[in-house]
Design a protein around this motif. Structure first.
Motif, PDB file in Angstrom:
ATOM      1  N   ASN A 421     -23.257 -25.864  -4.900  1.00  0.00           N
ATOM      2  CA  ASN A 421     -24.070 -25.041  -5.795  1.00  0.00           C
ATOM      3  C   ASN A 421     -25.435 -24.686  -5.213  1.00  0.00           C
ATOM      4  O   ASN A 421     -26.199 -23.947  -5.839  1.00  0.00           O
ATOM      5  CB  ASN A 421     -24.280 -25.770  -7.133  1.00  0.00           C
ATOM      6  CG  ASN A 421     -22.992 -25.889  -7.926  1.00  0.00           C
ATOM      7  OD1 ASN A 421     -22.278 -24.915  -8.112  1.00  0.00           O
ATOM      8  ND2 ASN A 421     -22.676 -27.095  -8.386  1.00  0.00           N
ATOM      9  N   LEU A 422     -25.741 -25.189  -4.034  1.00  0.00           N
ATOM     10  CA  LEU A 422     -27.061 -25.005  -3.458  1.00  0.00           C
ATOM     11  C   LEU A 422     -27.290 -23.542  -3.081  1.00  0.00           C
ATOM     12  O   LEU A 422     -26.525 -22.950  -2.321  1.00  0.00           O
ATOM     13  CB  LEU A 422     -27.211 -25.905  -2.229  1.00  0.00           C
ATOM     14  CG  LEU A 422     -28.625 -26.305  -1.814  1.00  0.00           C
ATOM     15  CD1 LEU A 422     -29.369 -26.949  -2.974  1.00  0.00           C
ATOM     16  CD2 LEU A 422     -28.577 -27.254  -0.632  1.00  0.00           C
ATOM     17  N   GLU A 423     -28.356 -22.965  -3.616  1.00  0.00           N
ATOM     18  CA  GLU A 423     -28.682 -21.558  -3.366  1.00  0.00           C
ATOM     19  C   GLU A 423     -29.984 -21.396  -2.583  1.00  0.00           C
ATOM     20  O   GLU A 423     -30.117 -20.460  -1.803  1.00  0.00           O
ATOM     21  CB  GLU A 423     -28.802 -20.798  -4.692  1.00  0.00           C
ATOM     22  CG  GLU A 423     -27.506 -20.767  -5.504  1.00  0.00           C
ATOM     23  CD  GLU A 423     -27.704 -20.106  -6.853  1.00  0.00           C
ATOM     24  OE1 GLU A 423     -28.853 -19.712  -7.157  1.00  0.00           O
ATOM     25  OE2 GLU A 423     -26.718 -19.978  -7.600  1.00  0.00           O
ATOM     26  N   LEU A 424     -30.945 -22.263  -2.811  1.00  0.00           N
ATOM     27  CA  LEU A 424     -32.244 -22.170  -2.141  1.00  0.00           C
ATOM     28  C   LEU A 424     -32.553 -23.479  -1.437  1.00  0.00           C
ATOM     29  O   LEU A 424     -32.538 -24.542  -2.060  1.00  0.00           O
ATOM     30  CB  LEU A 424     -33.350 -21.854  -3.157  1.00  0.00           C
ATOM     31  CG  LEU A 424     -34.782 -21.877  -2.597  1.00  0.00           C
ATOM     32  CD1 LEU A 424     -34.977 -20.780  -1.544  1.00  0.00           C
ATOM     33  CD2 LEU A 424     -35.811 -21.714  -3.723  1.00  0.00           C
ATOM     34  N   GLU A 425     -32.822 -23.400  -0.126  1.00  0.00           N
ATOM     35  CA  GLU A 425     -33.216 -24.566   0.668  1.00  0.00           C
ATOM     36  C   GLU A 425     -34.477 -24.207   1.451  1.00  0.00           C
ATOM     37  O   GLU A 425     -34.483 -23.277   2.254  1.00  0.00           O
ATOM     38  CB  GLU A 425     -32.112 -24.964   1.643  1.00  0.00           C
ATOM     39  CG  GLU A 425     -30.793 -25.334   0.986  1.00  0.00           C
ATOM     40  CD  GLU A 425     -29.725 -25.651   2.015  1.00  0.00           C
ATOM     41  OE1 GLU A 425     -29.819 -26.697   2.686  1.00  0.00           O
ATOM     42  OE2 GLU A 425     -28.809 -24.819   2.173  1.00  0.00           O
ATOM     43  N   LEU A 426     -35.516 -24.964   1.225  1.00  0.00           N
ATOM     44  CA  LEU A 426     -36.797 -24.707   1.882  1.00  0.00           C
ATOM     45  C   LEU A 426     -37.264 -25.995   2.560  1.00  0.00           C
ATOM     46  O   LEU A 426     -37.528 -26.995   1.891  1.00  0.00           O
ATOM     47  CB  LEU A 426     -37.832 -24.241   0.847  1.00  0.00           C
ATOM     48  CG  LEU A 426     -39.166 -23.726   1.354  1.00  0.00           C
ATOM     49  CD1 LEU A 426     -38.978 -22.541   2.291  1.00  0.00           C
ATOM     50  CD2 LEU A 426     -40.064 -23.331   0.186  1.00  0.00           C
ATOM     51  N   TYR A 427     -37.337 -25.957   3.887  1.00  0.00           N
ATOM     52  CA  TYR A 427     -37.698 -27.122   4.685  1.00  0.00           C
ATOM     53  C   TYR A 427     -38.984 -26.841   5.463  1.00  0.00           C
ATOM     54  O   TYR A 427     -39.350 -25.669   5.677  1.00  0.00           O
ATOM     55  CB  TYR A 427     -36.576 -27.465   5.670  1.00  0.00           C
ATOM     56  CG  TYR A 427     -35.259 -27.769   5.007  1.00  0.00           C
ATOM     57  CD1 TYR A 427     -35.030 -29.000   4.405  1.00  0.00           C
ATOM     58  CD2 TYR A 427     -34.231 -26.823   4.976  1.00  0.00           C
ATOM     59  CE1 TYR A 427     -33.822 -29.290   3.791  1.00  0.00           C
ATOM     60  CE2 TYR A 427     -33.020 -27.096   4.366  1.00  0.00           C
ATOM     61  CZ  TYR A 427     -32.821 -28.331   3.772  1.00  0.00           C
ATOM     62  OH  TYR A 427     -31.623 -28.607   3.155  1.00  0.00           O
ATOM     63  N   PRO A 428     -39.674 -27.907   5.925  1.00  0.00           N
ATOM     64  CA  PRO A 428     -40.870 -27.669   6.738  1.00  0.00           C
ATOM     65  C   PRO A 428     -40.507 -27.283   8.169  1.00  0.00           C
ATOM     66  O   PRO A 428     -39.463 -27.695   8.691  1.00  0.00           O
ATOM     67  CB  PRO A 428     -41.575 -29.025   6.706  1.00  0.00           C
ATOM     68  CG  PRO A 428     -40.475 -30.022   6.538  1.00  0.00           C
ATOM     69  CD  PRO A 428     -39.436 -29.350   5.681  1.00  0.00           C
ATOM     70  N   ILE A 429     -41.331 -26.489   8.787  1.00  0.00           N
ATOM     71  CA  ILE A 429     -41.184 -26.278  10.231  1.00  0.00           C
ATOM     72  C   ILE A 429     -41.438 -27.621  10.912  1.00  0.00           C
ATOM     73  O   ILE A 429     -42.443 -28.278  10.646  1.00  0.00           O
ATOM     74  CB  ILE A 429     -42.189 -25.215  10.714  1.00  0.00           C
ATOM     75  CG1 ILE A 429     -41.774 -23.839  10.190  1.00  0.00           C
ATOM     76  CG2 ILE A 429     -42.297 -25.204  12.236  1.00  0.00           C
ATOM     77  CD1 ILE A 429     -42.695 -22.719  10.601  1.00  0.00           C
TER      78      ILE A 429
END
Length: 486
Positions: A421-429
């Protein structure tokens, strides 16, 4: 011949304009006008401030809802009074004629779909269908009068031009008590004097309010005073508080007694706020931004929750102590969360075992998890990695602006790979991409993006992730980069 670049009026618009030239004829024609022609004619009369036909159209309105709030950004109080005068004629009747369809006057900023659909605007994607109410041609058939529902949002900001509108509506409704029900579901406050606020809140039924948003710089005594209203909102479901601050220790005082007196006043105000929170039996959504008053008091706040929360957001609160964080993650009423958003909390040097236990408890329900800019490092992420893969309902996962290595970002990708169900993934550089000055090394970043894309390819699932940079010291901006495999 000079061509007019504007779109020519439609035949329907022309017919409406011609009809409104003769107000008496327009009013007489309402008995025979098809229901679908009422909205475009109403808008024309509304915009041109042709009041008598407007008043008559309210009385003959062929739909159950008049979403006037979708038009209130056009003409103001004079036109509103004409609409209410039309309603007064209806409300004065002892019995309601069968042809009277109107049940709801909606003054909220909604209903745009209704007007766009009936007025034939093809550029508007209308997802909300409103059924046509059939005009009855039997005015002699009657049924008992039922109270009219009037929906109104209470929006307060630094400008006072809306105060006259709110006061007029509230006074009008109060004078017709029993004939209508004024329902205010949302209260939004932005930098207004408490006196202006009290003048309105003292005159409305607060138990209708379901949503409160306070976006003000308030001290605790002001919050304590507002809490007396808050406690009367027995059906409140969503509460947002922003910039509630406490006395600064470094603030200079002429007398020590003044400092002690102010501290005692703050404590009384906070206790008053907590006592009113105990009355909110339906609160499901709690958002606090810059809540400096929570330092050392999180456990007291959480003990006031009467029901489990669905959504919790705490942002810009780096001063929370380890004890505060422990109480937060161990709170029993957070065990059914659908959304947990923590931004700019100081989790540095804090053991995340308590957070891991919370995530294990909410794994069946959690849909949104935000842990951005919380000072987290590689070793801390290890504590929550195992439980991430069990959050099968997770839709949004953001953990940017933390200090992670490439290896840790790769582990995160692997542990979230099976979350369908994952739609948005935001990780650090990753930190390997930064120069000593904190500037992103674009060449190194390009290499790491290629490596991460290869990992996504190995996982064999179409997926797009985003890498978010730390804020630039010179421009205070951040950059975002995508890594996609499809």
């Amino acid at each position: 011949m000079k061509m007019d670049s504007q779109t020519p009026p439609t035949l329907l618009q022309l017919a409406g304009e011609i009809l409104l030239w003769d107000q008496a004829s327009a009013i007489a024609a309402l008995d025979y006008l098809p229901a679908e022609l009422f909205p475009p004619l109403f808008i024309q009369a509304y915009r041109r401030r042709i009041l008598e036909p407007l008043k008559a159209m309210v009385q003959a309105w062929p739909f159950t809802v008049l979403p006037l709030g979708g038009l209130l950004q056009l003409p103001g109080l004079m036109v509103l009074k004409a609409v209410l005068d039309g309603l007064d004629i209806l409300l004065a009747q002892e019995v309601r004629p069968r042809r009277w369809k109107l049940r709801v006057l909606d003054l909220r900023s909604t209903g745009t779909n209704f007007w766009r659909m009936w007025c034939g605007d093809s550029t508007w994607n209308c997802s909300q269908k409103v059924p046509v109410a059939v005009h009855s041609s039997s005015p002699k058939q009657e049924h008992p009068l039922a109270p009219l529902e009037v929906f109104l949002d209470l929006n307060f900001n630094e400008r006072d031009d809306r105060d006259e509108f709110l006061k007029y509506i509230i006074q009008w409704a109060q004078q017709r008590e029993g004939l209508l029900h004024l329902c205010c579901k949302a209260l939004r406050i932005s930098e207004v004097p408490s006196q202006r606020l009290s003048e309105v809140l003292d005159r409305v039924k607060l138990d209708c309010i379901q949503e409160v948003e306070v976006n003000c710089t308030w001290d605790l005594p002001t919050l304590g005073t507002f809490a007396l209203y808050l406690g009367q909102m027995s059906n409140l479901q969503r509460l947002s508080l922003s910039h509630i601050h406490v006395l600064a220790e470094e603030q200079e005082w002429e007398e020590e007694e003044d400092w002690e007196r102010k501290q005692q006043e703050e404590q009384r105000s906070f206790s008053q706020f907590l006592s009113q929170m105990l009355r909110l039996w339906h609160l499901r959504d709690l958002n606090m931004d810059y809540p400096s008053f929570l330092q050392g008091c999180v456990d007291q706040m959480l003990r006031c929750l009467q029901t489990p929360l669905d959504n919790l957001s705490i942002t810009h609160c780096q001063m929370l102590t380890h004890s505060d964080l422990t109480h937060l993650f161990q709170c029993p009423n957070l065990r059914q969360l659908k959304s947990l958003h923590l931004f700019r909390l100081s989790l540095e040097d804090f053991s995340l075992e308590a957070l891991r236990a919370l995530l294990e408890a909410v794994a069946p329900t959690l849909q949104v998890l935000g842990l951005d800019n919380c000072g987290m490092g590689d070793s801390q992420v290890e504590a929550i990695l195992p439980v991430l893969s069990r959050c099968q309902q997770l839709r949004d996962f953001t953990i940017s602006m933390n200090n992670f290595s490439v290896a840790t970002v790769e582990k995160l990708l692997c542990h979230t790979a099976d979350l369908c169900n994952l739609e948005l993934e935001l990780y650090p550089i990753p930190r390997e991409c930064y120069r000593i000055q904190g500037i992103v090394n674009e060449e190194r970043l390009a290499q790491i993006r290629a490596e991460l894309k290869a990992i996504l390819r190995e996982l064999a699932q179409p997926r797009t992730i985003y890498l978010y940079s730390k804020c630039c010291h010179t421009c205070s901006n951040s950059d975002i980069y995508d890594v996609a495999f499809s």
